[in-house]
Design an enzyme around this catalytic site. Structure first.
Site, PDB file in Angstrom:
ATOM      1  N   ASN A  43       0.907  -1.367  -0.064  1.00 58.48           N
ATOM      2  CA  ASN A  43       0.155   0.045   0.047  1.00 58.48           C
ATOM      3  C   ASN A  43       0.883   1.238  -0.116  1.00 58.48           C
ATOM      4  OD1 ASN A  43       0.647  -0.858   2.484  1.00 58.48           O
ATOM      5  ND2 ASN A  43      -0.676   0.399   3.500  1.00 58.48           N
ATOM      6  N   ILE A  44       0.379   2.328  -0.739  1.00 51.71           N
ATOM      7  CA  ILE A  44       0.972   3.332  -0.795  1.00 51.71           C
ATOM      8  C   ILE A  44       0.267   4.678  -0.588  1.00 51.71           C
ATOM      9  CG2 ILE A  44       2.482   5.019  -2.303  1.00 51.71           C
ATOM     10  CD1 ILE A  44       3.127   2.600  -4.205  1.00 51.71           C
ATOM     11  N   GLU A  45       0.458   5.509   0.647  1.00 54.85           N
ATOM     12  CA  GLU A  45      -0.405   6.380   1.210  1.00 54.85           C
ATOM     13  C   GLU A  45      -0.052   7.593   0.691  1.00 54.85           C
ATOM     14  OE1 GLU A  45      -0.884   5.536   5.267  1.00 54.85           O
ATOM     15  OE2 GLU A  45      -2.012   3.872   5.115  1.00 54.85           O
ATOM     16  N   CYS A  54      -4.176   0.764  -2.452  1.00 57.23           N
ATOM     17  CA  CYS A  54      -3.953  -0.448  -1.539  1.00 57.23           C
ATOM     18  C   CYS A  54      -2.972  -1.357  -2.395  1.00 57.23           C
ATOM     19  CB  CYS A  54      -5.564  -1.354  -1.625  1.00 57.23           C
ATOM     20  SG  CYS A  54      -6.632  -0.520  -0.719  1.00 57.23           S
ATOM     21  N   GLU A  56      -3.327  -4.672  -2.906  1.00 60.28           N
ATOM     22  CA  GLU A  56      -3.748  -5.275  -4.271  1.00 60.28           C
ATOM     23  C   GLU A  56      -3.768  -4.610  -5.668  1.00 60.28           C
ATOM     24  OE1 GLU A  56      -4.999  -4.609  -1.274  1.00 60.28           O
ATOM     25  OE2 GLU A  56      -6.089  -6.358  -0.224  1.00 60.28           O
ATOM     26  N   CYS A  87     -10.226  -4.856  -0.001  1.00 59.57           N
ATOM     27  CA  CYS A  87     -11.512  -3.990   0.015  1.00 59.57           C
ATOM     28  C   CYS A  87     -12.562  -3.946  -1.173  1.00 59.57           C
ATOM     29  CB  CYS A  87     -11.018  -2.399   0.315  1.00 59.57           C
ATOM     30  SG  CYS A  87     -10.296  -1.651  -1.019  1.00 59.57           S
ATOM     31  N   CYS A  90     -10.791  -3.012  -4.906  1.00 63.85           N
ATOM     32  CA  CYS A  90      -9.970  -3.904  -5.023  1.00 63.85           C
ATOM     33  C   CYS A  90     -10.489  -5.060  -5.395  1.00 63.85           C
ATOM     34  CB  CYS A  90      -8.848  -4.273  -3.949  1.00 63.85           C
ATOM     35  SG  CYS A  90      -7.488  -2.929  -3.574  1.00 63.85           S
TER      36      CYS A  90
HETATM   37  N1  THU Z   1      -5.247  -1.304   2.586  1.00 67.25           N
HETATM   38  C1  THU Z   1      -4.698  -2.223   1.578  1.00 67.25           C
HETATM   39  O1  THU Z   1      -3.694  -1.881   1.260  1.00 67.25           O
HETATM   40  N2  THU Z   1      -5.265  -3.586   1.267  1.00 67.25           N
HETATM   41  C2  THU Z   1      -6.393  -3.852   1.921  1.00 67.25           C
HETATM   42  O2  THU Z   1      -6.933  -5.048   1.646  1.00 67.25           O
HETATM   43  C3  THU Z   1      -6.910  -3.020   2.985  1.00 67.25           C
HETATM   44  C4  THU Z   1      -6.346  -1.675   3.298  1.00 67.25           C
HETATM   45  C5  THU Z   1      -4.453  -0.317   3.063  1.00 67.25           C
HETATM   46  C6  THU Z   1      -4.946   1.032   2.513  1.00 67.25           C
HETATM   47  C7  THU Z   1      -4.281   2.051   3.549  1.00 67.25           C
HETATM   48  O3  THU Z   1      -3.189   2.530   3.451  1.00 67.25           O
HETATM   49  C8  THU Z   1      -4.259   1.170   4.807  1.00 67.25           C
HETATM   50  O4  THU Z   1      -4.350  -0.259   4.218  1.00 67.25           O
HETATM   51  C9  THU Z   1      -5.275   1.336   5.880  1.00 67.25           C
HETATM   52  O5  THU Z   1      -6.599   1.296   5.469  1.00 67.25           O
END
Ligand code: THU
Length: 131
Positions: A43-45, A54, A56, A87, A90
Site C-alpha cells: 500500500n502507498i498512502e 491499496c 492489491e 477492500c 480492490c
Molecule cells: N489497505 C490495503 O492496502 N489493502 C487492503 O486490503 C485493506 C487496506 C491499506 C489502505 C491503507 O493504506 C491502509 O491499508 C489502511 O486502510
C-alpha cells in the site's frame, strides 16, 4: 506454479516496503501470473489520504503494466489477528483482470485461509454487461 508459502513470503516481503505513515497499517500483496511470475505490491498512502493505493491494486497494476493478462492466485498479508481481505474497490479491480482468482489471506506467521474471488464479490459488474 509456486507453492502457497512462496507466494505468501513474497507478499510479506512487499509489506515491508509499504508507504503507510498515516495509518501505520502495512499491507503486502503478491499475485501469481499464468506463467508463474510473481508480481508484488504494497500500500502507498498519500498526505491527501484519498489518493492512497491499496497493495492489491498496486500489484495488479504493476503486473498489467508489465504485460501480464492472466493470473492464478493472489496473496494478501497484514499484521492482523483476523485475516485482512481486499477492500471493495480492490475486489472489483481484481475481478476485471483476474476473474474468479484464488485469494489467499495471511498474517505474519500463518496462512489464514483461501477464498474464491467470486465468493468475495458476488454478482459482479463486468464487461460482459456492456454488450
Ligand atoms: N489497505 C490495503 O492496502 N489493502 C487492503 O486490503 C485493506 C487496506 C491499506 C489502505 C491503507 O493504506 C491502509 O491499508 C489502511 O486502510
Amino acid at each position: 506454479m509456486s507453492d502457497d508459502a512462496t507466494l505468501i513470503a513474497a507478499a510479506r516481503a512487499a509489506r515491508e516496503r509499504a508507504f503507510a505513515p498515516y495509518s501505520k497499517f502495512k499491507v503486502g500483496a503478491a499475485i501469481e501470473t499464468e506463467d508463474g511470475t510473481i508480481v508484488t505490491g504494497c500500500n502507498i498512502e498519500n498526505s491527501t489520504y484519498g489518493l492512497t493505493l491499496c497493495a492489491e491494486r498496486v500489484a495488479v497494476f504493476k503486473a498489467v503494466s508489465d504485460g501480464h493478462r492472466a493470473f492464478r492466485r493472489v496473496a494478501v498479508v497484514a499484521d492482523t489477528a483476523d485475516p485482512t481481505p481486499p477492500c471493495g474497490p480492490c475486489r472489483q479491480i481484481l475481478w476485471e483482470f483476474c476473474g474468479d482468482i484464488e485469494v489467499i489471506l495471511a498474517n505474519l506467521t500463518s496462512d489464514m485461509g483461501h477464498h474464491r474471488l467470486k465468493d468475495l464479490l458476488p454478482l459482479p459488474f463486468d464487461a460482459r454487461l456492456l454488450g
